[in-house]
Write an enzyme that holds these catalytic residues in place. Sequence first.
Site, PDB file in Angstrom:
ATOM      1  N   THR A  29       0.857  -1.187   0.000  1.00  0.00           N
ATOM      2  CA  THR A  29       0.000   0.000   0.000  1.00  0.00           C
ATOM      3  C   THR A  29       0.887   1.230   0.000  1.00  0.00           C
ATOM      4  OG1 THR A  29      -1.788  -1.123   1.129  1.00  0.00           O
ATOM      5  CG2 THR A  29      -1.666   1.265   1.438  1.00  0.00           C
ATOM      6  N   HIS A 178      -6.765 -11.320   0.094  1.00  0.00           N
ATOM      7  CA  HIS A 178      -6.022 -10.836   1.272  1.00  0.00           C
ATOM      8  C   HIS A 178      -6.717 -11.362   2.531  1.00  0.00           C
ATOM      9  CE1 HIS A 178      -3.583  -8.521   3.849  1.00  0.00           C
ATOM     10  NE2 HIS A 178      -3.722  -7.312   3.326  1.00  0.00           N
ATOM     11  N   ASN A 181      -2.964 -10.083   7.953  1.00  0.00           N
ATOM     12  CA  ASN A 181      -2.679  -8.763   8.547  1.00  0.00           C
ATOM     13  C   ASN A 181      -3.840  -8.065   9.254  1.00  0.00           C
ATOM     14  OD1 ASN A 181      -0.261  -9.351   7.412  1.00  0.00           O
ATOM     15  ND2 ASN A 181      -0.302  -7.778   5.827  1.00  0.00           N
ATOM     16  N   TYR A 183      -7.123  -7.831   8.635  1.00  0.00           N
ATOM     17  CA  TYR A 183      -8.275  -7.263   7.929  1.00  0.00           C
ATOM     18  C   TYR A 183      -9.452  -8.255   7.966  1.00  0.00           C
ATOM     19  CZ  TYR A 183      -4.830  -3.780   6.816  1.00  0.00           C
ATOM     20  OH  TYR A 183      -3.881  -2.797   6.948  1.00  0.00           O
ATOM     21  N   ASN A 238      -2.515  -4.670  13.386  1.00  0.00           N
ATOM     22  CA  ASN A 238      -3.944  -4.351  13.505  1.00  0.00           C
ATOM     23  C   ASN A 238      -4.591  -5.029  14.700  1.00  0.00           C
ATOM     24  OD1 ASN A 238      -4.242  -2.466  11.410  1.00  0.00           O
ATOM     25  ND2 ASN A 238      -4.312  -4.113   9.888  1.00  0.00           N
TER      26      ASN A 238
HETATM   27  C1  LIG Z   1       4.611   0.338   2.926  1.00  0.00           C
HETATM   28  C2  LIG Z   1       4.027  -1.042   3.139  1.00  0.00           C
HETATM   29  C3  LIG Z   1       2.775  -1.325   2.635  1.00  0.00           C
HETATM   30  C4  LIG Z   1       2.231  -2.611   2.752  1.00  0.00           C
HETATM   31  N1  LIG Z   1       1.021  -2.892   2.189  1.00  0.00           N
HETATM   32  C5  LIG Z   1       0.541  -4.149   2.182  1.00  0.00           C
HETATM   33  C6  LIG Z   1      -0.638  -4.478   1.478  1.00  0.00           C
HETATM   34  O1  LIG Z   1      -1.278  -3.641   0.801  1.00  0.00           O
HETATM   35  N2  LIG Z   1      -1.074  -5.762   1.541  1.00  0.00           N
HETATM   36  C7  LIG Z   1      -0.405  -6.729   2.246  1.00  0.00           C
HETATM   37  O2  LIG Z   1      -0.830  -7.890   2.273  1.00  0.00           O
HETATM   38  N3  LIG Z   1       0.754  -6.444   2.912  1.00  0.00           N
HETATM   39  C8  LIG Z   1       1.242  -5.199   2.868  1.00  0.00           C
HETATM   40  N4  LIG Z   1       2.436  -4.916   3.486  1.00  0.00           N
HETATM   41  C9  LIG Z   1       3.256  -6.013   4.024  1.00  0.00           C
HETATM   42  C10 LIG Z   1       4.287  -6.467   2.966  1.00  0.00           C
HETATM   43  O3  LIG Z   1       3.635  -7.070   1.858  1.00  0.00           O
HETATM   44  C11 LIG Z   1       5.276  -7.492   3.543  1.00  0.00           C
HETATM   45  O4  LIG Z   1       4.565  -8.562   4.095  1.00  0.00           O
HETATM   46  C12 LIG Z   1       6.193  -6.880   4.614  1.00  0.00           C
HETATM   47  O5  LIG Z   1       6.756  -5.665   4.184  1.00  0.00           O
HETATM   48  C13 LIG Z   1       7.325  -7.852   4.983  1.00  0.00           C
HETATM   49  O6  LIG Z   1       8.067  -8.208   3.832  1.00  0.00           O
HETATM   50  P1  LIG Z   1       9.511  -7.528   3.541  1.00  0.00           P
HETATM   51  O7  LIG Z   1      10.355  -7.777   4.755  1.00  0.00           O
HETATM   52  O8  LIG Z   1      10.045  -8.205   2.317  1.00  0.00           O
HETATM   53  O9  LIG Z   1       9.274  -6.062   3.350  1.00  0.00           O
HETATM   54  C14 LIG Z   1       2.980  -3.623   3.413  1.00  0.00           C
HETATM   55  C15 LIG Z   1       4.231  -3.315   3.950  1.00  0.00           C
HETATM   56  C16 LIG Z   1       4.769  -2.048   3.810  1.00  0.00           C
HETATM   57  C17 LIG Z   1       6.132  -1.761   4.338  1.00  0.00           C
END
Ligand SMILES: Cc1cc2nc3c(=O)[nH]c(=O)nc-3n(C[C@H](O)[C@H](O)[C@H](O)COP(=O)(O)O)c2cc1C
Length: 359
Positions: A29, A178, A181, A183, A238
């Site tokens: 997001t 989804h 997290n 939701y 959340n």
């Molecule tokens: C800025 C940001 C936005 C995110 N938006 C979503 C999202 O829209 N949907 C989702 O399932 N997870 C979302 N996440 C979680 C990421 O998909 C991911 O699970 C998390 O960053 C851990 O992975 P990484 O260590 O590779 O970043 C978001 C994380 C960040 C940092």
Amino acid sequence: MKSTTAGLFTPIKLGANVLPNRIVMAPLTRCRIGADGVPIEINATYYAERASAGLIISEACAISAQGVGYANTPGIYSEAQIAGWHKVTQQVHNRGGRIFLQLWHVGRISHPSLQPDGNLPVAPSAILPTGQAFTYDGPQPFVMPRALEKEEISGIIMDYQRAAKNAIDAGFDGVEIHAANGYLIDQFLRNSTNQRKDTYGGSVKNRLRFLSEVVSAVSKVCEPARIGIRLSPENSFNDISDDDPQTLFDGAIDHLNLFGLAYVHIVEGIIHSPDNIKQAFNYDKLRARYQGRYIANNGYDRERAEAALASGAADLISFGIPFIANPDLPNRLARGMPLNKADPSTFYTGGMNGYIIHQ
Ligand SMILES: Cc1cc2nc3c(=O)[nH]c(=O)nc-3n(C[C@H](O)[C@H](O)[C@H](O)COP(=O)(O)O)c2cc1C
């Protein structure tokens, strides 16, 4: 026959799609969508820049006006949104990429100012989350959500179905449900947020019912080989938890095996908390139980990713934050190049900085 060990650059069939590498862009997001949840040109540029990923999963997209929980986030329920997303998918495809849309209903993680007619956000049960909603007027304390009437639930399931059809019409290569997290679907799954007394609450079987009905409804408009699902067994984001996540998510996996989906996408541990990765929950057991493709996520770097693929702990790895500041992440991983460090102050703010311009 010579056996080969899978690595990040070993192509893979993921349901109906063949991917040139196993590097998945995790859903992110970014709060830079145009008015009324309609994607605009900079969004198409952002995704097209990342088309070298084996698969892009879009930022979460509201399935209905009721599903919206954050300012400046997209939807997939109006004609204008479908048209906006169509430009995104075209540009990704023109650059040789593949992209799934993430289907999202936030449930209680919203605010009346983001809801149609200023209504209360809805949830399985009326339980107030701690924390704040991100509204157009800045952060606002969450309000007590309204518990869904049983009769309303089928309408929300139809919203998921319609949204999935819209996504396919907009040119997406598939959809990711989804269910992670904290939701709406996760709120039905976990017992800290689901205290219903009807057939959607109580036993694990009952708490799985909403998820199951959503998957079933989406499967009617989108072939299962184009559907993925995201789960986060331990993530507390959340304000959510469960007394027995292993039993709950093992049960979810057994159930998902029946659908023949393209993949499950597992957020392992607690997001942004490396100390908690893979501590309490047995992800190997979950992975062994699942009969399809397994995408692992959370805190992976090149070394951990290659180790997980080589050992068979995962079939693909998704990267979130690394893709924010490295649109060419696959190239950098292939060459062992250093990665740009993302600036968290730009994650959810509008504007180009930290989005499509990187110094
Ligand atoms: C800025 C940001 C936005 C995110 N938006 C979503 C999202 O829209 N949907 C989702 O399932 N997870 C979302 N996440 C979680 C990421 O998909 C991911 O699970 C998390 O960053 C851990 O992975 P990484 O260590 O590779 O970043 C978001 C994380 C960040 C940092």
